[in-house]
Design a protein around this motif. Structure first.
Motif, PDB file in Angstrom:
ATOM      1  N   GLN A 160      -5.935   2.170  -7.008  1.00 46.07           N
ATOM      2  CA  GLN A 160      -7.015   3.351  -7.615  1.00 46.07           C
ATOM      3  C   GLN A 160      -7.104   3.155  -8.973  1.00 46.07           C
ATOM      4  OE1 GLN A 160      -5.882   7.189  -6.654  1.00 46.07           O
ATOM      5  NE2 GLN A 160      -8.008   8.023  -6.951  1.00 46.07           N
ATOM      6  N   ARG A 209     -17.243   1.207  -3.517  1.00 42.03           N
ATOM      7  CA  ARG A 209     -16.273   0.468  -4.276  1.00 42.03           C
ATOM      8  C   ARG A 209     -17.054  -0.593  -5.405  1.00 42.03           C
ATOM      9  NH1 ARG A 209     -13.534   3.760  -4.384  1.00 42.03           N
ATOM     10  NH2 ARG A 209     -12.382   2.806  -5.447  1.00 42.03           N
ATOM     11  N   ARG A 214      -2.676   1.379  -3.843  1.00 43.69           N
ATOM     12  CA  ARG A 214      -3.847   0.883  -3.356  1.00 43.69           C
ATOM     13  C   ARG A 214      -4.848   0.412  -4.387  1.00 43.69           C
ATOM     14  NH1 ARG A 214      -4.664   5.204   1.507  1.00 43.69           N
ATOM     15  NH2 ARG A 214      -2.487   5.353   2.131  1.00 43.69           N
ATOM     16  N   TRP A 257       0.650  -1.483  -0.145  1.00 48.60           N
ATOM     17  CA  TRP A 257       0.139  -0.057  -0.097  1.00 48.60           C
ATOM     18  C   TRP A 257       0.909   1.104   0.110  1.00 48.60           C
ATOM     19  CZ3 TRP A 257      -3.797  -2.020   4.573  1.00 48.60           C
ATOM     20  CH2 TRP A 257      -4.600  -2.878   4.052  1.00 48.60           C
ATOM     21  N   THR A 281     -12.671  -1.661   2.205  1.00 52.37           N
ATOM     22  CA  THR A 281     -12.100  -0.227   2.520  1.00 52.37           C
ATOM     23  C   THR A 281     -11.804  -0.302   3.996  1.00 52.37           C
ATOM     24  OG1 THR A 281     -14.211   0.552   2.865  1.00 52.37           O
ATOM     25  CG2 THR A 281     -13.398   0.394   0.730  1.00 52.37           C
ATOM     26  N   GLU A 299      -8.679   0.444  -2.826  1.00 58.71           N
ATOM     27  CA  GLU A 299      -9.161   1.490  -3.879  1.00 58.71           C
ATOM     28  C   GLU A 299      -9.469   0.954  -5.126  1.00 58.71           C
ATOM     29  OE1 GLU A 299      -6.388   4.962  -3.622  1.00 58.71           O
ATOM     30  OE2 GLU A 299      -6.543   5.142  -1.725  1.00 58.71           O
ATOM     31  N   ARG A 358     -12.129  -0.982  -7.874  1.00 57.79           N
ATOM     32  CA  ARG A 358     -13.539  -0.864  -7.881  1.00 57.79           C
ATOM     33  C   ARG A 358     -13.890  -2.494  -8.317  1.00 57.79           C
ATOM     34  NH1 ARG A 358     -13.759   3.920 -12.327  1.00 57.79           N
ATOM     35  NH2 ARG A 358     -12.234   2.304 -13.127  1.00 57.79           N
TER      36      ARG A 358
END
Length: 380
Positions: A61, A82, A59, A55, A112, A127, A129
């Motif tokens: 994203q 998410r 993370r 991390w 999260t 982070e 989706r």
């Protein structure tokens, strides 16, 4: 997950478990990483995978991971925000009797930690989706729906596709779907199968070339007895006594290769976030090249190329070596590709050496012929 009924217990079913969880000691976070959460000590896999070290780099994203199976409970506090809305491929599918596989996978991938005022459960790529697809009808996972969902996920831009269902027989539809995903540069991950104790049969799509197949190990590093083993296994990852999210704001502890595959899918998301220009093949190579090797051989029937090590994969900055077509996952060809790559530098040297030797031989022959033509009289 991965083709068998999950065994596990919800935290809610254990008296006082939620309260006890909130009193667990918390690892002091740095400014670069999120609060580890009150459930952190129960997430042994995060410690084993050195999640906090990963991390510090990324993370996950901006990366979308498709989760194909039962659907995901997007209302869980640790998954809020998410989960991307998706629709079934034909609008006729339900969640199946389990109704939880997708939520388990989503927590492992993108939890999260927001629950309990920030003391909840973390996934390996918090982070990233999640794009869920439901493929059940009348409590049965359908091959055709799974195949269409894989293709639809790739077309919607999912960079990683985590398949949480498994089938005992190969299918042309599934094979085609894997090929379509590869053409769209999506990395498909699946549990190797929970058949190790019942005949060790292959399951699909995990056994197909083009799918990163994952076996399950426990916190001591031993392979779970029910985990499928064989030439189609690519990596091993935590898959025993895994704490993750469940429906109705709850949590679940269970075992299976499907849990292990979700850690690999989340780790792939980390790499794709950090290296957005890398192909799925290059991500695959990095994950397999940095895996912690088990045993004397380069590849093991139970561990594949080794134990997943996302922090090590992220720390290595060089572009992965070898062909970008690593998604073929033909391990014989893959090994040959590496051998060819390693020997390519030696090729020119060998050619020069051969030419030099040939010239020397020709020179000696010419000298001998001249000597034979010269008579003693001529020498006088």
């Amino acid at each position: 997950m991965a083709g068998r009924t999950l065994s596990g217990t919800t935290l809610a079913a254990r008296a006082g478990a939620a309260v006890a969880a909130l009193t667990l000691a918390v690892t002091t976070p740095t400014a670069a990483v999120p609060d580890s959460g009150a459930l952190r000590e129960s997430e042994w896999a995060l410690t084993a995978l050195k999640a906090e070290q990963a991390w510090e780099i990324t993370r996950g994203q901006g990366v979308t991971v498709a989760v194909i199976g039962t659907g995901v409970d997007a209302s869980h506090p640790d998954l809020t925000g998410r989960v991307i809305k998706s629709r079934d491929v034909d609008g006729k599918h339900d969640e199946g009797s389990a109704a939880i596989q997708g939520t388990h996978a989503a927590g492992i991938i993108a939890g999260t930690g927001r629950n309990f005022d920030g003391d909840g459960l973390f996934g390996i790529a918090p982070e990233a989706r999640v794009l869920p697809f439901r493929v059940y009808r009348d409590n049965t996972a359908l091959t055709a729906a799974t195949a269409r969902s894989i293709m639809d996920a790739a077309r919607q831009g999912a960079k990683v596709i985590n398949v949480t269902v498994a089938f005992p027989r190969p299918s042309d539809d599934l094979k085609t779907a894997i090929e379509v995903a590869a053409d769209r540069d999506a990395l498909v991950v699946a549990g190797a199968g929970d058949t190790g104790g019942t005949g060790n049969a292959k399951t699909y799509p995990a056994a197909y070339p083009g799918v990163l197949s994952v076996s399950a190990m426990d916190k001591k590093g031993a392979i779970w007895p029910d985990s499928h083993h064989g030439e189609d296994v690519d990596l091993a990852a935590p898959g025993v006594d895994i704490l993750t999210t469940a429906k109705n704001r709850d949590y679940w502890t269970g075992s299976g290769t499907g849990f292990a595959a979700s850690w690999v899918a989340g780790s792939a998301a980390l790499l794709r976030a950090e290296h957005p220009k890398w192909t799925a093949g290059q991500v695959t190579r990095r994950l397999t090249e940095t895996a912690i090797q088990q045993g004397k051989a380069d590849r093991d029937a139970r561990y594949g190329w080794g134990v997943l090590a996302p922090a090590a994969a992220l720390s290595e900055r060089a572009v992965p070596s070898g062909s970008a077509r690593a998604l073929s996952f033909d391990r014989t060809a893959d090994a040959q590709d590496r051998t060819n790559a390693e020997s390519s530098d030696a090729g020119p040297i060998l050619i020069v050496s051969a030419v030099t030797v040939t010239l020397l031989v020709l020179t000696v022959i010419a000298w001998l012929l001249i000597r034979r033509r010269v008579s003693p009289t001529d020498e006088e």
